[in-house]
Write a protein that holds these residues in place. Sequence first.
Motif, PDB file in Angstrom:
ATOM      1  N   VAL A   1       0.856  -1.197   0.000  1.00  0.00           N
ATOM      2  CA  VAL A   1       0.000   0.000   0.000  1.00  0.00           C
ATOM      3  C   VAL A   1       0.890   1.243   0.000  1.00  0.00           C
ATOM      4  CG1 VAL A   1      -1.677   1.352   1.330  1.00  0.00           C
ATOM      5  CG2 VAL A   1      -1.914  -1.129   1.214  1.00  0.00           C
ATOM      6  N   GLU A   2       1.936   1.214   0.831  1.00  0.00           N
ATOM      7  CA  GLU A   2       2.823   2.382   0.921  1.00  0.00           C
ATOM      8  C   GLU A   2       3.523   2.636  -0.420  1.00  0.00           C
ATOM      9  OE1 GLU A   2       5.776   2.198   4.018  1.00  0.00           O
ATOM     10  OE2 GLU A   2       6.311   4.316   3.701  1.00  0.00           O
ATOM     11  N   ARG A   3       4.024   1.564  -1.036  1.00  0.00           N
ATOM     12  CA  ARG A   3       4.681   1.737  -2.341  1.00  0.00           C
ATOM     13  C   ARG A   3       3.693   2.282  -3.363  1.00  0.00           C
ATOM     14  NH1 ARG A   3       9.683  -0.784  -2.069  1.00  0.00           N
ATOM     15  NH2 ARG A   3       9.798  -1.915  -0.094  1.00  0.00           N
ATOM     16  N   GLY A   4       2.472   1.733  -3.360  1.00  0.00           N
ATOM     17  CA  GLY A   4       1.448   2.195  -4.299  1.00  0.00           C
ATOM     18  C   GLY A   4       1.086   3.651  -4.063  1.00  0.00           C
ATOM     19  N   SER A   5       1.031   4.039  -2.787  1.00  0.00           N
ATOM     20  CA  SER A   5       0.611   5.407  -2.465  1.00  0.00           C
ATOM     21  C   SER A   5       1.636   6.441  -2.943  1.00  0.00           C
ATOM     22  CB  SER A   5       0.365   5.559  -0.963  1.00  0.00           C
ATOM     23  OG  SER A   5       1.594   5.647  -0.275  1.00  0.00           O
ATOM     24  N   LYS A   6       2.880   5.980  -3.149  1.00  0.00           N
ATOM     25  CA  LYS A   6       3.911   6.911  -3.653  1.00  0.00           C
ATOM     26  C   LYS A   6       3.877   7.037  -5.169  1.00  0.00           C
ATOM     27  CE  LYS A   6       7.043   6.182   0.198  1.00  0.00           C
ATOM     28  NZ  LYS A   6       8.102   5.250   0.662  1.00  0.00           N
TER      29      LYS A   6
ATOM     30  N   GLY B   1       0.371  -7.873  -5.440  1.00  0.00           N
ATOM     31  CA  GLY B   1       1.729  -8.127  -4.962  1.00  0.00           C
ATOM     32  C   GLY B   1       2.246  -9.462  -5.440  1.00  0.00           C
ATOM     33  N   ILE B   2       3.531  -9.496  -5.755  1.00  0.00           N
ATOM     34  CA  ILE B   2       4.176 -10.754  -6.134  1.00  0.00           C
ATOM     35  C   ILE B   2       5.283 -11.017  -5.117  1.00  0.00           C
ATOM     36  CG2 ILE B   2       5.599 -11.945  -7.851  1.00  0.00           C
ATOM     37  CD1 ILE B   2       3.058 -11.573  -9.150  1.00  0.00           C
ATOM     38  N   ARG B   3       5.111 -12.065  -4.317  1.00  0.00           N
ATOM     39  CA  ARG B   3       6.128 -12.400  -3.317  1.00  0.00           C
ATOM     40  C   ARG B   3       7.189 -13.280  -3.919  1.00  0.00           C
ATOM     41  NH1 ARG B   3       1.303 -13.900   0.687  1.00  0.00           N
ATOM     42  NH2 ARG B   3       0.474 -14.289  -1.388  1.00  0.00           N
ATOM     43  N   ALA B   4       6.772 -14.252  -4.675  1.00  0.00           N
ATOM     44  CA  ALA B   4       7.703 -15.239  -5.243  1.00  0.00           C
ATOM     45  C   ALA B   4       7.098 -15.735  -6.539  1.00  0.00           C
ATOM     46  CB  ALA B   4       7.875 -16.391  -4.261  1.00  0.00           C
TER      47      ALA B   4
ATOM     48  N   THR C   1      -3.255  -4.106 -14.704  1.00  0.00           N
ATOM     49  CA  THR C   1      -2.785  -4.689 -13.443  1.00  0.00           C
ATOM     50  C   THR C   1      -1.308  -4.341 -13.288  1.00  0.00           C
ATOM     51  OG1 THR C   1      -4.351  -6.505 -13.610  1.00  0.00           O
ATOM     52  CG2 THR C   1      -2.484  -6.819 -12.129  1.00  0.00           C
ATOM     53  N   VAL C   2      -0.960  -3.811 -12.137  1.00  0.00           N
ATOM     54  CA  VAL C   2       0.435  -3.466 -11.846  1.00  0.00           C
ATOM     55  C   VAL C   2       0.894  -4.311 -10.663  1.00  0.00           C
ATOM     56  CG1 VAL C   2       1.974  -1.640 -10.992  1.00  0.00           C
ATOM     57  CG2 VAL C   2       0.256  -1.113 -12.745  1.00  0.00           C
ATOM     58  N   PHE C   3       2.017  -5.002 -10.844  1.00  0.00           N
ATOM     59  CA  PHE C   3       2.554  -5.844  -9.775  1.00  0.00           C
ATOM     60  C   PHE C   3       3.700  -5.131  -9.081  1.00  0.00           C
ATOM     61  CE2 PHE C   3       1.001  -9.041 -12.900  1.00  0.00           C
ATOM     62  CZ  PHE C   3       0.012  -9.597 -12.100  1.00  0.00           C
ATOM     63  N   LEU C   4       3.680  -5.164  -7.764  1.00  0.00           N
ATOM     64  CA  LEU C   4       4.802  -4.600  -6.997  1.00  0.00           C
ATOM     65  C   LEU C   4       5.385  -5.700  -6.111  1.00  0.00           C
ATOM     66  CD1 LEU C   4       3.342  -1.141  -5.848  1.00  0.00           C
ATOM     67  CD2 LEU C   4       4.920  -1.590  -7.738  1.00  0.00           C
ATOM     68  N   GLN C   5       6.675  -5.576  -5.827  1.00  0.00           N
ATOM     69  CA  GLN C   5       7.334  -6.523  -4.921  1.00  0.00           C
ATOM     70  C   GLN C   5       7.476  -5.871  -3.559  1.00  0.00           C
ATOM     71  OE1 GLN C   5       9.139  -5.670  -7.975  1.00  0.00           O
ATOM     72  NE2 GLN C   5       7.725  -7.158  -8.843  1.00  0.00           N
ATOM     73  N   PRO C   6       7.215  -6.631  -2.500  1.00  0.00           N
ATOM     74  CA  PRO C   6       7.396  -6.073  -1.156  1.00  0.00           C
ATOM     75  C   PRO C   6       8.878  -6.043  -0.805  1.00  0.00           C
ATOM     76  CG  PRO C   6       6.887  -8.393  -0.991  1.00  0.00           C
ATOM     77  CD  PRO C   6       6.831  -8.045  -2.463  1.00  0.00           C
ATOM     78  N   ALA C   7       9.209  -5.382   0.295  1.00  0.00           N
ATOM     79  CA  ALA C   7      10.560  -5.461   0.845  1.00  0.00           C
ATOM     80  C   ALA C   7      10.881  -6.936   1.086  1.00  0.00           C
ATOM     81  CB  ALA C   7      10.616  -4.695   2.156  1.00  0.00           C
ATOM     82  N   GLY C   8      12.140  -7.302   0.897  1.00  0.00           N
ATOM     83  CA  GLY C   8      12.546  -8.703   1.019  1.00  0.00           C
ATOM     84  C   GLY C   8      12.110  -9.340   2.329  1.00  0.00           C
ATOM     85  N   ARG C   9      12.132  -8.548   3.414  1.00  0.00           N
ATOM     86  CA  ARG C   9      11.788  -9.132   4.716  1.00  0.00           C
ATOM     87  C   ARG C   9      10.314  -9.530   4.829  1.00  0.00           C
ATOM     88  NH1 ARG C   9      12.539  -3.838   5.074  1.00  0.00           N
ATOM     89  NH2 ARG C   9      11.050  -2.469   6.116  1.00  0.00           N
ATOM     90  N   TYR C  10       9.491  -9.120   3.885  1.00  0.00           N
ATOM     91  CA  TYR C  10       8.074  -9.511   3.910  1.00  0.00           C
ATOM     92  C   TYR C  10       7.735 -10.495   2.801  1.00  0.00           C
ATOM     93  CZ  TYR C  10       7.835  -5.332   6.808  1.00  0.00           C
ATOM     94  OH  TYR C  10       8.046  -4.392   7.773  1.00  0.00           O
ATOM     95  N   SER C  11       8.744 -10.944   2.070  1.00  0.00           N
ATOM     96  CA  SER C  11       8.442 -11.719   0.860  1.00  0.00           C
ATOM     97  C   SER C  11       7.959 -13.129   1.179  1.00  0.00           C
ATOM     98  CB  SER C  11       9.650 -11.752  -0.062  1.00  0.00           C
ATOM     99  OG  SER C  11      10.674 -12.453   0.584  1.00  0.00           O
TER     100      SER C  11
END
Length: 169
Positions: free
Chosen positions: A30-35, A97-100, A123-133
């Motif tokens: 959500v944070e990445r999208g909001s930026k 979101g795409i984790r893996a 559709t736009v895919f974003l990757q989370p920070a690695g620690r949440y993947s």
Amino acid sequence: MRRGPSDEMKINALYPGTFDPPTNGHIDLVERGSKIFDHVTVAVLTNPVKNPLFTVEERVEMLQEATRGFGNVSVATFDGMMVDFAREIGAKVVLRGIRAISDYEHEFQMALMNRRLAPELETVFLQPAGRYSFVSSRMVKEVVSFGGKVEGLVPPNVIKRLKSRIKKS
Ligand SMILES: Nc1ncnc2c1ncn2[C@@H]1O[C@H](COP(=O)(O)OP(=O)(O)OP(=O)(O)O)[C@@H](O)[C@H]1O
Ligand SMILES: [Mg+2]
């Protein structure tokens, strides 16, 4: 003269999901999208899920609490087809979101089906920070049900609710 984008040029993104419960992976997205986008609507799918742990209202509240700090994010609910709700709120983008790689196959199928249903929606895919993947709602519930700690993987308000819910049941 340079002007700001008019309302038609604004890009609203819809981030649909089950969020049972929201995790830091969801909030990171959500944070990445909001930026990137002018507005992000996080929308809880209300179609009956098998045995959800939290009611739709609880999930909405948890998402509202966790996204309060972002100025351009709102939380909604929808049922039926996502593409219909996207049209209703004027979203041009669906955020996922795409984790893996394992997420990819299912997400790819959904994105192409949604494109067939609503060609104007991307559709736009974003990757989370690695620690949440590796974080999923299902894993979080599983760990808490066995008494494990999920601090740092879900927002603090979600930890409180998870503990009291799992104690009661
Ligand atoms: N940790 C995460 N990082 C990035 N994207 C995520 C993360 N968890 C979920 N997503 C994405 O968020 C969207 C909504 O996911 P969903 O509500 O199914 O969550 P989930 O954690 O996968 O839940 P469940 O374990 O119940 O399937 C999907 O696009 C999903 O890939
Ligand atoms: Mg999932």
